[in-house]
Scaffold this motif. Structure first.
Motif, PDB file in Angstrom:
ATOM      1  N   GLY A  96       0.654  -1.277  -0.007  1.00 23.20           N
ATOM      2  CA  GLY A  96      -0.099   0.013  -0.172  1.00 23.20           C
ATOM      3  C   GLY A  96       0.791   1.267  -0.209  1.00 23.20           C
ATOM      4  O   GLY A  96       0.183   2.339  -0.070  1.00 23.20           O
ATOM      5  N   ARG A  97       2.111   1.362  -0.009  1.00 24.92           N
ATOM      6  CA  ARG A  97       2.948   2.329   0.098  1.00 24.92           C
ATOM      7  C   ARG A  97       3.379   2.970  -1.114  1.00 24.92           C
ATOM      8  O   ARG A  97       3.958   4.188  -1.066  1.00 24.92           O
ATOM      9  CB  ARG A  97       4.203   2.122   0.928  1.00 24.92           C
ATOM     10  N   ALA A  98       3.045   2.252  -2.286  1.00 30.08           N
ATOM     11  CA  ALA A  98       3.700   2.560  -3.493  1.00 30.08           C
ATOM     12  C   ALA A  98       2.967   4.247  -3.919  1.00 30.08           C
ATOM     13  O   ALA A  98       3.996   4.912  -4.466  1.00 30.08           O
ATOM     14  CB  ALA A  98       3.187   1.657  -4.739  1.00 30.08           C
ATOM     15  N   PRO A  99       1.865   4.367  -3.835  1.00 30.19           N
ATOM     16  CA  PRO A  99       1.437   5.736  -4.442  1.00 30.19           C
ATOM     17  C   PRO A  99       2.202   6.962  -3.663  1.00 30.19           C
ATOM     18  O   PRO A  99       2.711   7.933  -4.218  1.00 30.19           O
ATOM     19  CB  PRO A  99       0.029   5.838  -4.097  1.00 30.19           C
ATOM     20  N   ALA A 100       1.911   6.693  -2.212  1.00 35.37           N
ATOM     21  CA  ALA A 100       2.976   7.903  -1.586  1.00 35.37           C
ATOM     22  C   ALA A 100       4.403   7.907  -1.813  1.00 35.37           C
ATOM     23  O   ALA A 100       4.912   9.056  -1.857  1.00 35.37           O
ATOM     24  CB  ALA A 100       2.507   7.583  -0.326  1.00 35.37           C
ATOM     25  N   LEU A 101       4.913   6.802  -1.850  1.00 31.49           N
ATOM     26  CA  LEU A 101       6.383   6.764  -2.054  1.00 31.49           C
ATOM     27  C   LEU A 101       6.637   7.456  -3.482  1.00 31.49           C
ATOM     28  O   LEU A 101       7.685   8.108  -3.531  1.00 31.49           O
ATOM     29  CB  LEU A 101       6.921   5.406  -2.056  1.00 31.49           C
ATOM     30  N   GLU A 102       6.036   6.988  -4.418  1.00 36.12           N
ATOM     31  CA  GLU A 102       6.227   7.490  -6.101  1.00 36.12           C
ATOM     32  C   GLU A 102       6.120   9.209  -5.912  1.00 36.12           C
ATOM     33  O   GLU A 102       6.819   9.804  -6.368  1.00 36.12           O
ATOM     34  CB  GLU A 102       5.180   7.011  -6.877  1.00 36.12           C
TER      35      GLU A 102
END
Length: 218
Positions: A96-102
């Motif tokens: 679930g972290r991908a959008p915020a990380l990107e």
């Protein structure tokens, strides 16, 4: 032409019988992590502004030495960074972290010649642990995986039989997002489309020692 012993029913039956008498401690343990965030990051490692911005954003420094990994915990939770080339890295994070990380990396690196790509849907991570792990991997991997040659913290792009993988040894106690039923010994970044093939080969190559854990979800 050499005979495929795995295709011989008598050999397969004998090996399966021996595996049935192995204990859980003797078996190879596998754990498929199919929901991790996986980003591909490209940039110039000689640019201190680039490496500094990444470290400040993630809370974990990029591995700049070839064929190494780093891991730690930062604003986005537990992370692992894997060197994949002179200007190429994988960033692995909790589900679930991908959008915020990107979004955070793109903002921090705005105006620089970089690329940040969410490839989470294309990869799974496979944990392999247990006494027979090196012997099992050696059946399909050309690398020398002896502890003297392949140390904790090292990584390499390689093959396992016909599957292209990234392989690394975690450092004991590192804060990676990879949490299985026991401390992992080796971890592999596997293309999603190859996961069933890799798991089938695991079943075939562990007939003598036994295999524990669930295979990948469809």
């Amino acid at each position: 032409m050499p005979t495929d012993i795995l295709a011989r029913p008598d050999a397969r039956s004998a090996r399966t019988t021996r595996a049935a008498h192995t204990t859980a401690a003797q078996a190879l343990h596998r754990h498929w992590l199919q929901d991790l965030a996986v980003l591909n990051l490209r940039g110039d490692p000689a640019d201190a502004g680039f490496t500094g911005a990444v470290a400040a954003t993630l809370g974990v420094a990029l591995p700049l030495q070839a064929c190494t990994t780093t891991a730690g915990t930062g604003p986005f939770g537990a992370l692992r960074l894997v060197w994949a080339g002179p200007d190429d890295w994988f960033v692995l994070a909790e589900p679930g972290r991908a959008p915020a990380l990107e979004a955070a990396l793109r903002a921090a690196l705005a105006g620089r010649h970089t690329a940040v790509t969410d490839v989470s849907g294309g990869y799974h991570v496979l944990q392999l642990a247990g006494a027979p792990v090196r012997e099992v991997l050696a059946q399909g991997c050309p690398l020398d995986l002896h502890p003297r040659a392949f140390h904790p913290g090292q990584s390499a792009g390689t093959i396992w039989f016909k599957a292209s993988v990234w392989l690394w040894r975690p450092v004991d106690g590192d804060a990676a997002p990879l949490r299985g039923p026991q401390a992992p010994v080796f971890e592999l970044l596997v293309r999603r489309s190859f996961a069933p093939y890799v798991d089938l080969l695991l079943q075939r190559t562990t007939l003598e020692c036994g295999l524990a854990g669930e295979g990948p979800r469809p």
